[in-house]
Design an enzyme around this catalytic site. Structure first.
Site, mmCIF file in Angstrom:
data_model
loop_
_atom_site.group_PDB
_atom_site.id
_atom_site.type_symbol
_atom_site.label_atom_id
_atom_site.label_comp_id
_atom_site.label_asym_id
_atom_site.label_seq_id
_atom_site.Cartn_x
_atom_site.Cartn_y
_atom_site.Cartn_z
ATOM 1 N N ASP A 89 0.840 -1.198 0.000
ATOM 2 C CA ASP A 89 0.000 0.000 0.000
ATOM 3 C C ASP A 89 0.877 1.251 0.000
ATOM 4 O OD1 ASP A 89 -2.225 1.551 0.037
ATOM 5 O OD2 ASP A 89 -2.674 1.278 2.163
ATOM 6 N N CYS A 91 -8.178 -1.709 -5.333
ATOM 7 C CA CYS A 91 -7.195 -1.981 -4.276
ATOM 8 C C CYS A 91 -7.938 -1.754 -2.978
ATOM 9 C CB CYS A 91 -5.961 -1.093 -4.438
ATOM 10 S SG CYS A 91 -6.300 0.658 -4.666
ATOM 11 N N SER A 92 -7.364 -1.076 -2.023
ATOM 12 C CA SER A 92 -8.099 -0.810 -0.796
ATOM 13 C C SER A 92 -8.999 0.412 -0.957
ATOM 14 C CB SER A 92 -7.133 -0.596 0.372
ATOM 15 O OG SER A 92 -7.840 -0.398 1.579
ATOM 16 N N ALA A 93 -8.400 1.541 -1.366
ATOM 17 C CA ALA A 93 -9.176 2.766 -1.559
ATOM 18 C C ALA A 93 -9.658 2.929 -2.990
ATOM 19 C CB ALA A 93 -8.341 3.983 -1.158
ATOM 20 N N GLY A 94 -9.052 2.220 -3.927
ATOM 21 C CA GLY A 94 -9.455 2.334 -5.322
ATOM 22 C C GLY A 94 -8.909 3.562 -6.004
ATOM 23 N N CYS A 95 -7.713 4.028 -5.592
ATOM 24 C CA CYS A 95 -7.158 5.223 -6.231
ATOM 25 C C CYS A 95 -5.676 5.065 -6.573
ATOM 26 C CB CYS A 95 -7.393 6.462 -5.360
ATOM 27 S SG CYS A 95 -6.826 6.303 -3.667
ATOM 28 N N GLN A 146 -1.585 7.820 -6.499
ATOM 29 C CA GLN A 146 -1.656 8.566 -5.246
ATOM 30 C C GLN A 146 -0.336 9.124 -4.752
ATOM 31 O OE1 GLN A 146 -3.498 6.202 -2.198
ATOM 32 N NE2 GLN A 146 -4.442 7.954 -1.217
#
Length: 471
Positions: free
Chosen positions: A190, A222-226, A269
């Protein structure tokens, strides 16, 4: 295709400092885009939808968010934290989504069902750094799992490599069913980047193969999608530009990332993720150029058939059944009474595992230290020395061992020719029987005993054979 060499050269020559400045410009221009395009996040900020967001600061834009039908929602809300992203060849090429929560797994499968998703790319693990990053939305192998009105069956699970898990899934609703493939990429931390770009490009090749000619959107999360999701979207977008031949001389990764950010907040990100796109894109261009060169080689392979019978240099003048041990073992003090070597081959070759290509550059026949022809009468022994510097042979400009491992004294030694300088006497034992070197070893007149073995202090008993009485 003519532009690729120049574009590849440009990607390779970009200075890291320039990339830092570009990413800072991406962040500042994102705010300008949001203002100019009047992008809003009102739906995600509603009180009834706040709990459906994994992260409070990552909300989908109202202008590009995925809308759920009543079939997929347990309430009147049509909200899910997911966004449509345009591709190089179609409008709804990707769905960039956050990983489902325990309370949104039903919505997640409803979105898959409505848009007939054939392939899911999961760029995270369920738990990372001790924190839960994604709900497990599939069943164990050969088992069923129910998520609201949807039943998911896992037909099989494979591990093509240590980075990837591939699952064949079937989702059923009422009397209908739908099959799809999930690719879970495990080696992407991440807020970080993978350790190599080839793994991500190989993943995308598998994804495109599974999609075939299907036009449904590719679901990436993914986790946040960004962050990680944005990188995958950018790389697949670049590939589509190559395939559709829409890539131009003004190709700009910065423009692509800004285009993604206008549809999904915080796509790509971090600065490291932005730099990774340049590295992966350069490798992608290299692969495309290599594949373009292959057809002419295949066409010329037929007239070159006779060349396959050519034997390597190292096997000339040797019986076919004889095993060439020079690639593995050093030959020391092995007498040889025929085929005396030429003076130009007066070095003993030492090959290490993984260096067969270099060792084959040695002469076809060995030179033995105690060969009676063309060498001094006194036997010459090899000197044991720690691997300190690469041993350079006169007929090979490259080292004969792997330079990837740093030189150290961890029990690894090379056999050096006798004319090479010896290590310090106070570190390693020096073995030699050359009369000219005796003065450097022990007392004058010595016969080359090991200097660390003390001379006997008194007479020794004669062997038992000497005391027998002859009859």
């Amino acid at each position: 295709m003519e532009l690729l060499p120049s574009l590849l050269s440009t990607l390779r020559s970009v200075d890291p400092g320039t990339l830092d400045q570009e990413y800072s410009a991406v962040r500042s221009q994102t705010s300008v885009l949001k203002r100019d395009l009047c992008l809003t996040t009102e739906a995600g900020a509603l009180k009834e939808n706040i709990k459906k967001n994994r992260y409070k600061d990552i909300l989908p834009y109202d202008q590009s968010r995925v809308l759920l039908s009543p079939l997929s929602s347990d309430s009147d809300s049509d909200y899910i934290n997911a966004s449509f992203i345009r591709g190089a060849s179609s409008d709804h090429r990707y769905i960039a989504s956050q990983a489902p929560l325990n309370s949104t797994v039903t919505h997640f499968w409803g979105m898959i069902w409505e848009h007939k998703v054939k392939v899911i790319v999961m760029a995270c693990r369920e738990i990372e750094m001790g924190k839960k990053k994604s709900e497990c939305y599939w069943a164990p192998v050969h088992q069923l799992a129910a998520f609201g009105p949807f039943t998911v069956y896992t037909q099989g699970e494979t591990r093509p490599n240590e980075d990837l898990v591939v699952r064949a899934l079937t989702v059923s609703h009422q009397q209908d069913s739908h099959s799809l493939i999930q690719y879970q990429f495990l080696s992407w931390p991440d807020h970080d980047i993978p350790y190599e770009a080839s793994g991500v490009l190989d993943l995308l090749e598998r994804v495109r193969s599974s999609e075939g000619g299907h036009t449904s959107p590719l679901l990436i999360h993914c986790s946040a999608g960004c962050g990680r999701t944005g990188v995958i979207c950018a790389l697949d977008y670049i590939h589509d530009l190559l395939v559709t031949k829409k890539i131009t001389a003004d190709f700009s990764i910065m423009k692509i990332v800004l285009e993604l950010r206008s549809q999904r907040p915080s796509a790509v990100q971090t600065k490291e993720q932005y730099q990774f796109i340049f590295t992966a894109a350069a490798l992608m261009f290299e692969r495309v150029l290599r594949s373009a060169e292959r057809p002419p080689r295949h066409n010329q392979s037929k007239p070159k058939k006779p060349e396959k019978k050519t034997r390597p240099v190292s096997s000339i003048n040797r019986p076919p059944q004889e095993t060439d041990m020079s690639d593995t073992y050093a030959v020391v003090n092995k007498p040889k009474h025929h085929n005396p070597p030429s003076p130009s081959s007066a070095h003993s070759g030492v090959a290490t595992p993984g260096s067969s290509s270099q060792s084959r550059m040695l002469p076809p026949s060995h030179h033995y230290d105690n060969d009676p022809s063309g060498v001094p009468a006194v036997p010459i022994y090899s000197t044991v020395s720690p691997r300190v510097k690469p041993l350079s042979l006169t007929h090979s400009a490259t080292p004969i061992y792997d330079m990837a491992t740093p030189a150290s004294h961890n029990g690894e030694y090379n056999l050096l020719p006798a004319d090479c300088p010896s290590p310090a006497d106070d570190e390693y034992e020096d073995l030699s029987s050359s009369v000219s070197d005796v003065t450097n070893l022990c007392s004058p007149g010595g016969i080359g005993f090991n200097c660390r073995i003390q001379k006997p202090r008194g007479p020794r008993d004669p062997p038992a054979e000497w005391s027998r009485l002859e009859r």
